[in-house]
Design an enzyme around this catalytic site. Structure first.
Site, PDB file in Angstrom:
ATOM      1  N   GLY A   1      35.163 -35.065 -15.695  1.00 47.89           N
ATOM      2  CA  GLY A   1      35.027 -34.495 -14.350  1.00 47.89           C
ATOM      3  C   GLY A   1      36.130 -34.533 -13.695  1.00 47.89           C
ATOM      4  N   CYS A   2      36.471 -33.866 -12.469  1.00 51.22           N
ATOM      5  CA  CYS A   2      37.519 -34.044 -11.749  1.00 51.22           C
ATOM      6  C   CYS A   2      37.597 -35.353 -11.218  1.00 51.22           C
ATOM      7  CB  CYS A   2      37.674 -33.054 -10.605  1.00 51.22           C
ATOM      8  SG  CYS A   2      36.173 -32.776  -9.562  1.00 51.22           S
ATOM      9  N   TYR A   3      36.686 -35.771 -10.517  1.00 48.54           N
ATOM     10  CA  TYR A   3      36.871 -37.154  -9.812  1.00 48.54           C
ATOM     11  C   TYR A   3      37.009 -38.215 -10.990  1.00 48.54           C
ATOM     12  CZ  TYR A   3      34.804 -36.048  -5.255  1.00 48.54           C
ATOM     13  OH  TYR A   3      34.901 -35.364  -4.008  1.00 48.54           O
TER      14      TYR A   3
ATOM     15  N   THR B   1      38.549 -38.115 -13.817  1.00 48.16           N
ATOM     16  CA  THR B   1      39.970 -37.912 -14.211  1.00 48.16           C
ATOM     17  C   THR B   1      40.796 -38.942 -13.543  1.00 48.16           C
ATOM     18  OG1 THR B   1      39.836 -35.796 -15.226  1.00 48.16           O
ATOM     19  CG2 THR B   1      42.166 -36.385 -14.616  1.00 48.16           C
TER      20      THR B   1
ATOM     21  N   GLU C   1      45.575 -35.339  -7.612  1.00 42.05           N
ATOM     22  CA  GLU C   1      45.651 -34.437  -9.066  1.00 42.05           C
ATOM     23  C   GLU C   1      44.849 -33.059  -8.083  1.00 42.05           C
ATOM     24  OE1 GLU C   1      42.883 -35.795 -11.529  1.00 42.05           O
ATOM     25  OE2 GLU C   1      40.911 -34.665 -10.726  1.00 42.05           O
TER      26      GLU C   1
END
Length: 347
Positions: free
Chosen positions: A148-150, A152, A313
């Site tokens: 997931g984005c968080y 990462t 990011e």
């Protein structure tokens, strides 16, 4: 050339995949599916791709996905695991941007995503697609579950402190204070995501518990080799793109003499997409906008016992589609940074 298919290309991660893959010198886009938009030229929905993508959306039945070398799933949770078995049997590799192949414990998956896992055997072989941690496993993988984005940003921020079983900070009292732009919620119509609700506003959500918490915990424990726990609080930024994670950790007494700046610089030396900034830096989300880069800074306020790591990011690139392309490059023996060296957009 790598023949690529995309399932579910009408969302934000889908159009990011198209933007990146359309410029990739070793990729041939062969199919992109959408039941609702079947027959619609991709460039009609996303004019930014005019002259670069000449495909039209088609139904999954008409896509001939088994003729591809790799298929990306930019779909809601549950779709990839329903189609993975057929694709793998045809020798097609699978990269899922949703959560179907992230969590190794099926009970945990079912708790947080509200559906049974239909292929635990495939889940068992799936590789977690964080290249900085699992690069060698990704190279030989048939199935990738992208982070997931968080997760990462949080895992990359904490990884140098735990890699190889290091015990430099208290592993039970980590705090991840993370913020994301609205595109992280996907391309959908919800009152909480409309302009009048998000602009000039800032809020936390998921404080009682968030589905990315068990994913982060699983990842950090795999890096450390021992139990890790944290408090994770996500927030919604009044922006379209970007993640900013402020990570806190308490330095253990025996590690007070550690040069943490040097530790981070050494750990990420040679990594193509992780940039450890000079001492005292304050990274901003626009420093990585529309790029696959992660930029981070290490702080020790007042030379005390609290370590603060700032990580930024782009949630749609390194937090999703760009990381998927990075994994694809590894899987097919291509240079890891191929098609991903875009300079961030500023302002």
């Amino acid at each position: 050339m790598v023949k690529v298919g995309i399932v579910g290309g009408t969302g934000y991660t889908g159009v990011e995949l198209l933007r990146l893959l359309a410029q990739h010198p070793e990729v041939k886009l062969t199919a992109i599916t959408s039941r609702k938009e079947a027959g619609t030229p991709v460039a009609d929905m996303y004019p930014n791709l005019r002259g670069r993508v000449d495909l039209a959306f088609c139904t999954p039945d008409d896509a001939r996905l088994t003729d591809c070398d790799v298929v990306f799933f930019a779909t809601p949770h549950g779709v990839a695991m329903a189609q993975a078995r057929e694709l793998l049997a045809a020798g097609v590799r699978v990269i899922d941007l949703a959560a179907d192949f992230r969590l190794k414990d099926t009970a945990t998956f079912e708790k947080w995503y509200g559906m049974p896992h239909s292929c635990p055997d495939i889940l068992k072989e799936a590789v977690y697609g964080l290249p900085e941690i699992n690069r060698d496993k990704i190279k030989s993988a048939r199935v990738i579950g992208l982070p997931g984005c968080y997760p990462t940003s949080v895992q990359l921020g904490y990884a140098p402190l735990f890699a190889g079983g290091r015990k430099l900070v208290d592993p039970k009292h980590l705090i991840a204070d993370a913020k994301s732009g609205a595109s992280g919620a996907g391309r959908k119509g919800e009152t909480s995501l409309i302009l009048a609700e998000t602009a000039d506003n800032f809020k936390a959500y998921g404080v009682k518990g968030h589905r990315h918490h068990p994913e982060i915990k699983q990842g950090l424990e795999a890096i450390a080799g021992y139990d890790v726990d944290l408090t994770f609080v996500p927030h919604l930024l009044p922006t379209i793109r970007g993640i900013h994670s402020t990570l806190y950790a308490t330095i253990l007494p025996e590690a007070r003499d550690t040069d943490f700046q040097a530790l981070f610089e050494t750990y990420y030396a040679g990594e193509p997409f992780v940039d450890v900034l000079p001492t005292g830096s304050m990274p901003e989300t626009r420093w990585v906008r529309a790029s696959n880069y992660v930029r981070m800074a290490v702080h020790r306020p007042n030379d005390g016992d609290t370590l603060v790591i700032l990580v930024v990011e782009d949630n749609l690139v390194k937090g999703a589609s760009g990381q998927g392309v990075q994994c694809m490059n590894l899987m097919f023996g291509l240079p890891e940074n191929m098609g991903l060296t875009h300079i961030p957009v500023l302002p």
